[in-house]
Motif scaffolding. Structure first.
Motif, PDB file in Angstrom:
ATOM      1  N   GLY A   1       0.763  -1.357  -0.050  1.00 21.70           N
ATOM      2  CA  GLY A   1       0.090   0.072  -0.061  1.00 21.70           C
ATOM      3  C   GLY A   1       0.777   1.319   0.062  1.00 21.70           C
ATOM      4  O   GLY A   1       0.458   2.327  -0.667  1.00 21.70           O
ATOM      5  N   SER A   2       1.825   1.125   0.611  1.00 28.75           N
ATOM      6  CA  SER A   2       2.873   2.358   0.623  1.00 28.75           C
ATOM      7  C   SER A   2       3.486   2.579  -0.544  1.00 28.75           C
ATOM      8  O   SER A   2       3.543   3.856  -1.181  1.00 28.75           O
ATOM      9  CB  SER A   2       4.192   2.198   1.620  1.00 28.75           C
TER      10      SER A   2
ATOM     11  N   GLU B   1      -4.346 -12.374  -3.681  1.00 31.67           N
ATOM     12  CA  GLU B   1      -5.501 -13.020  -2.870  1.00 31.67           C
ATOM     13  C   GLU B   1      -5.554 -12.696  -1.367  1.00 31.67           C
ATOM     14  O   GLU B   1      -6.430 -12.987  -0.706  1.00 31.67           O
ATOM     15  CB  GLU B   1      -5.475 -14.425  -3.202  1.00 31.67           C
ATOM     16  N   ASN B   2      -4.486 -11.993  -0.993  1.00 34.21           N
ATOM     17  CA  ASN B   2      -4.368 -11.643   0.414  1.00 34.21           C
ATOM     18  C   ASN B   2      -4.332 -10.224   0.659  1.00 34.21           C
ATOM     19  O   ASN B   2      -4.172  -9.973   1.801  1.00 34.21           O
ATOM     20  CB  ASN B   2      -2.958 -12.300   1.208  1.00 34.21           C
ATOM     21  N   LEU B   3      -4.666  -9.284  -0.267  1.00 31.79           N
ATOM     22  CA  LEU B   3      -4.785  -8.012  -0.165  1.00 31.79           C
ATOM     23  C   LEU B   3      -6.120  -7.414   0.191  1.00 31.79           C
ATOM     24  O   LEU B   3      -6.396  -6.177   0.570  1.00 31.79           O
ATOM     25  CB  LEU B   3      -4.449  -7.262  -1.632  1.00 31.79           C
TER      26      LEU B   3
ATOM     27  N   VAL C   1      -9.241  -5.700   0.651  1.00 31.74           N
ATOM     28  CA  VAL C   1      -9.810  -4.326  -0.008  1.00 31.74           C
ATOM     29  C   VAL C   1      -8.934  -3.145  -0.264  1.00 31.74           C
ATOM     30  O   VAL C   1      -9.270  -2.234  -0.883  1.00 31.74           O
ATOM     31  CB  VAL C   1     -10.988  -3.597   0.853  1.00 31.74           C
ATOM     32  N   ILE C   2      -7.507  -3.647   0.137  1.00 31.48           N
ATOM     33  CA  ILE C   2      -6.786  -2.421  -0.398  1.00 31.48           C
ATOM     34  C   ILE C   2      -6.659  -2.022  -1.546  1.00 31.48           C
ATOM     35  O   ILE C   2      -6.794  -0.819  -1.831  1.00 31.48           O
ATOM     36  CB  ILE C   2      -5.288  -2.855   0.101  1.00 31.48           C
ATOM     37  N   PRO C   3      -6.602  -2.991  -2.796  1.00 33.83           N
ATOM     38  CA  PRO C   3      -6.712  -2.289  -4.097  1.00 33.83           C
ATOM     39  C   PRO C   3      -7.744  -1.304  -4.394  1.00 33.83           C
ATOM     40  O   PRO C   3      -7.787  -0.224  -5.034  1.00 33.83           O
ATOM     41  CB  PRO C   3      -6.400  -3.620  -4.834  1.00 33.83           C
ATOM     42  N   ASP C   4      -8.907  -1.831  -3.959  1.00 35.08           N
ATOM     43  CA  ASP C   4     -10.132  -1.213  -4.209  1.00 35.08           C
ATOM     44  C   ASP C   4     -10.281   0.227  -3.497  1.00 35.08           C
ATOM     45  O   ASP C   4     -10.936   1.055  -4.051  1.00 35.08           O
ATOM     46  CB  ASP C   4     -11.360  -1.895  -4.069  1.00 35.08           C
ATOM     47  N   THR C   5      -9.538   0.277  -2.352  1.00 39.54           N
ATOM     48  CA  THR C   5      -9.555   1.425  -1.473  1.00 39.54           C
ATOM     49  C   THR C   5      -8.995   2.569  -2.283  1.00 39.54           C
ATOM     50  O   THR C   5      -9.313   3.739  -2.201  1.00 39.54           O
ATOM     51  CB  THR C   5      -9.061   1.229  -0.074  1.00 39.54           C
ATOM     52  N   PHE C   6      -7.840   2.180  -2.804  1.00 40.28           N
ATOM     53  CA  PHE C   6      -7.046   3.178  -3.485  1.00 40.28           C
ATOM     54  C   PHE C   6      -7.538   3.379  -4.850  1.00 40.28           C
ATOM     55  O   PHE C   6      -7.514   4.790  -5.337  1.00 40.28           O
ATOM     56  CB  PHE C   6      -5.395   2.530  -3.913  1.00 40.28           C
TER      57      PHE C   6
ATOM     58  N   VAL D   1      -2.849   6.619   3.168  1.00 41.97           N
ATOM     59  CA  VAL D   1      -4.290   7.211   2.508  1.00 41.97           C
ATOM     60  C   VAL D   1      -4.299   8.906   2.688  1.00 41.97           C
ATOM     61  O   VAL D   1      -4.637   9.603   1.539  1.00 41.97           O
ATOM     62  CB  VAL D   1      -5.330   6.470   2.827  1.00 41.97           C
ATOM     63  N   LEU D   2      -4.088   9.078   3.816  1.00 38.41           N
ATOM     64  CA  LEU D   2      -4.192  10.539   4.213  1.00 38.41           C
ATOM     65  C   LEU D   2      -3.311  11.382   3.470  1.00 38.41           C
ATOM     66  O   LEU D   2      -3.653  12.346   2.739  1.00 38.41           O
ATOM     67  CB  LEU D   2      -3.914  10.826   5.680  1.00 38.41           C
TER      68      LEU D   2
END
Length: 436
Positions: free
Chosen positions: A244-245, A265-267, A269-274, A325-326
């Protein structure tokens, strides 16, 4: 104290390989105490927090062989339990929060476990009640020396399985209780258990060692105690926080970056959040490809209200990425509300971003509203101090996107969670140097 000097405003390009997951490695390393047999672990990150825990294990008597980069063999067949009452342990254990997870395995195998009040990030209250209430439910007796700030649990007669409902879905708390329960007599049921991929990795490793665990990946775990565990081989997942960084880094520097071997497969919601922030990222095999983008626009909700990004227990969004994210939102098109529910001090680094020109309203210790610049006004270089791991990497990303040369002090906080970071960033074009 080390210092990073960063010349910002340059685009990056290339591929970067995420390190092994810090949070998984700390759990897995403690699990080697559950067996006298050899345990082989690969992809262990070379970072301060993990190396501190390896030092604790070594002083406890664990035989350690380093076979290659990130590849170790551990054997806990002749432990020196007197180390747990030494001044050295009080010093080493108190400097690392992850050291709390040696208590469960030691209690299960030897009937006792001690720990000084552990340290770690200064991001607010991080209670240990979940850990010790779990041990008490399994039949252990708890004591706390207030003068020396030293915790202890003992169970000379052994642990007994039971039903428990955790007061919070603590990842380290669940891991500690699971490691204690695998050698307890009878069946243990843990409801409201954490179910992060790293906890799943621990459970699957324990099963390969001979443990009987069902419900892995859910918030209801059932553990049938066994008499002993054997050795195994295990490979640590890539670090989702680092992944994510690097997504945030690519967006803020408007760079084309490929993140290799991310274990999609272990990420969660991280991709969709970005993506909700307007960042384009593509799945290419097991890699993430982020193209160069001049702009990214934050989505609104269907009714037009402002997007809120909040942390939640897995499969919700991890709190460790809210700082990233911020920072990313400071140059987005649009506005967002960041809601950090878990830790009340984690947003206090925003004053440094405001000094750089970011438009952020800190509503209270848990919430901040970010009004994005859409790259119409670049962040300005400044001198900063890293307060914790995640704020540190966020400030580093801000500095790499800013106009001018920034300085970040107290970079040992960044080194606690990120392996050889300046060398890896230099390889993709970052102008960053480490000074003593």
């Amino acid at each position: 104290m080390g210092i990073f000097k960063i010349e910002g405003g340059h685009k990056l390009k290339g591929a970067i390989q995420p390190q092994g997951a810090k949070n998984e490695a700390l759990q897995i390393l403690c699990a080697v105490l559950l067996t006298p047999e050899k345990v082989e672990i690969k992809n262990i990150p070379d970072i301060i927090d993990v190396n501190k825990l390896i030092s604790v294990l070594e002083h406890l008597g664990v035989k350690i062989q380093k076979k290659g980069k990130g590849y170790y063999i551990f054997q806990a067949d002749d432990l020196d339990m007197s180390y747990l009452e030494s001044e050295l342990f009080k010093q080493e254990g108190s400097s690392l929060r992850g050291s709390i997870m040696i208590v469960g395995p030691l209690l299960a195998r030897f009937g006792k476990g001690y720990i000084p009040r552990p340290g770690g990030d200064k991001i607010g209250r991080r209670r240990l009640d979940t850990h010790f209430e779990g041990f008490i439910n399994l039949g252990a007796k708890f004591r706390y020396n207030r003068e020396e700030r030293f915790y202890g649990v003992e169970s000379p007669e052994g642990l007994t399985g039971t039903y428990m409902l955790l007061d919070q879905a603590s990842v380290t708390g669940t891991a500690n209780i699971v490691m204690a329960a695998v050698l307890a007599k009878g069946t243990t049921t843990i409801y409201n258990a954490a179910c992060e991929p790293y906890l799943q990795q621990l459970c699957n490793m324990l099963k390969r060692m001979g443990a009987k665990i069902s419900g892995v990946g859910s918030n209801l775990l059932t553990i049938e105690g066994v008499e002993s565990l054997g050795g195994c081989k295990h490979t640590v997942l890539p670090d989702m926080i680092e992944i994510g960084s690097w997504i945030g880094l690519a967006a803020m520097t408007r760079s084309e970056i490929t993140i290799k071997n991310v274990s999609w497969e272990n990420l969660g919601v991280i991709p969709d959040t970005f993506r909700k922030l307007g960042i384009t990222l593509e799945k290419r095999g097991d890699d993430i490809y982020i193209p160069e983008q001049d702009h990214y626009e934050i989505q609104s909700y269907i009714d037009g209200s402002i997007l809120t990004i909040a942390d939640a227990p897995w499969p919700g969004f991890t709190p460790d990425l809210l700082s990233i994210v911020l920072v990313v939102c400071t140059q987005a098109r649009g506005s967002v509300l960041i809601h950090q529910k878990m830790f009340e001090s984690r947003l206090f680094f925003v004053d440094k971003l405001i000094d750089m020109g970011a438009k952020i309203i800190l509503c209270d210790p848990h919430r901040a509203t970010v009004i994005g610049h859409d790259f119409q006004s670049m962040l300005k270089a400044t001198t900063m101090v890293s307060p914790d791991i995640r704020a540190g990497i966020s400030l580093l990303i801000a500095a790499l996107s800013a106009t001018g040369t920034s300085t970040i002090h107290n970079i040992e906080q960044i080194d606690r969670g990120y392996e050889n970071i300046e060398e890896r960033l230099q390889a993709i074009g970052a102008r960053i140097s480490r000074l003593d």
